[in-house]
Scaffold this motif. Structure first.
Motif, short mmCIF file in Angstrom:
data_model
loop_
_atom_site.label_atom_id
_atom_site.label_comp_id
_atom_site.label_asym_id
_atom_site.label_seq_id
_atom_site.Cartn_x
_atom_site.Cartn_y
_atom_site.Cartn_z
N ASP A 115 0.85 -1.20 0.00
CA ASP A 115 0.00 0.00 0.00
C ASP A 115 0.88 1.24 0.00
O ASP A 115 1.89 1.30 0.71
N MET B 44 -1.33 4.97 3.61
CA MET B 44 -2.25 4.80 4.75
C MET B 44 -1.55 4.12 5.92
O MET B 44 -1.75 4.50 7.07
N TYR C 166 -10.10 10.08 4.53
CA TYR C 166 -10.19 10.09 3.07
C TYR C 166 -11.68 10.11 2.74
O TYR C 166 -12.31 9.06 2.59
#
Ligand code: P6P
Length: 333
Positions: free
Chosen positions: A116, A246, A262
């Motif tokens: 990620d 994140m 978000y």
């Protein structure tokens, strides 16, 4: 101080809470070992043939980085043979990955975002692996996508690895949140933080401000009040951080508090936000709640959302529970 390894921790948790059957312990150890391998690949950078983008796109329509695919392959290959899984799903794959017939099927489903924060790979900023563990439905013989569509409250374990100055693994199995640091010389995960707790109040927020013209009114109101600082209704000044990974933003919040957002915005009503429910929002929400924080989509607990699609997106507000309460309170007005 006596060093406690991941294995010793898991065995002791099983004795204390009877919440980590042998197959789940094996699953967690296999995922943790995969994260060590991913950390090694990520750490090569330009010295290994791992940087740069491929010609392909993932199911999100995002250009795949070499390390996205390498990380995905590492997790698939490591988890296929152990007999602990019935199937896997990943951000990098259109649909689920069944266990090959040559291996026995287990009773768990593993969902992950193998790497990620890909936009940070080539510029040497922290990235991570996020994973979520569900139990396969009773009596399931042939896994389907539908079997994965369980609310986040059904997770039996969740965690992430963050590949930063240190490589760390943060894990919950439903009895608090613990952090392990990779001892690269010994190749072992060492327990370095027990029972992580997110401070209820904070002066730090995380959001991509470049989207502000697209936000809906409750978010605009909330952020304007933070920016007004001690001249506005909040009566205190706030700081902002946005790493665009994140895992790194959540890890900071776990350690010192904060609120990560978000939100959905006006650009595409069919895509409520950017983050994915099954392998970003759900595992992070489980971890954050287990650390005393809160995680909502602005209207409901992330963990209560009934998934409709494997790759569905969801607005995310998570972190220090007092701040999450303020911003979601504005959504309710
Ligand atoms: P933006 C990374 O691509 C990611 O999925 C999360 O890790 C991160 O929080 C977010 O997207 C960053 O999005 O729009 O700021 O690039």
């Amino acid at each position: 101080m006596k060093r406690i390894s991941l294995t010793q921790y898991l065995v002791e948790e099983q004795r204390k809470h009877n919440s980590i059957p042998a197959e789940l312990r094996l699953l967690i150890e296999v995922v943790a070992r995969s994260c060590k391998t991913i950390s090694h690949s990520v750490g090569k950078g330009a010295l290994g043939d791992v940087l740069g983008a491929l010609e392909t796109e993932n199911v999100q329509g995002e250009v795949q980085k070499k390390l996205d695919v390498i990380s995905n392959e590492i997790l698939l290959e490591a988890n296929e043979w152990g007999g602990h899984l019935a199937a896997m799903a990943s951000e990098e794959m259109e649909t689920i990955h069944r266990i090959p017939n040559r291996y026995p099927m287990g009773e768990y489903l593993l969902v992950f975002d193998p790497l990620d924060g890909s936009s940070n790979i080539d510029v040497n900023v922290s990235i991570g692996t996020i994973f979520s563990v569900l139990k396969a439905p009773e009596g399931m013989k042939d896994p389907s996508e539908q079997d994965f569509l369980q609310p986040g409250s059904k997770q039996v374990a969740a965690g992430y690895a963050v590949y930063g100055p240190q490589t760390q693994l943060v894990l919950t199995t439903g009895n608090g949140v613990n952090c392990f640091t990779l001892d690269r010389e010994m190749g072992s995960w060492v327990l370095t933080q027990r029972g992580m707790q997110i401070p209820a109040a904070t002066k730090e927020f995380a959001i991509n401000m470049s989207n502000s013209r697209h936000w809906h009114a409750p978010v605009t109101r909330y952020i304007d009040e933070l920016l007004a600082g001690d001249t506005g209704p909040r009566g205190k000044n706030f700081n902002m951080r946005w790493i665009a990974s994140m895992v790194a933003d959540v890890h900071r919040i776990l350690n010192r508090g904060g609120v990560f957002m978000y939100p959905a915005d006006s650009r595409d009503p069919s895509q409520p936000g950017k983050l994915r429910l099954m392998y970003e929002a759900n595992p992070m929400a489980f971890i954050v709640e287990q650390a005393g924080g809160a995680a909502t989509d602005g209207k409901q607990r992330i963990l209560d959302i009934q998934p409709a699609k494997l790759h569905q997106r969801v607005p995310v507000f998570l972190g220090s529970r007092d701040e999450v309460a303020v911003v979601t309170g504005y959504h309710a007005e």
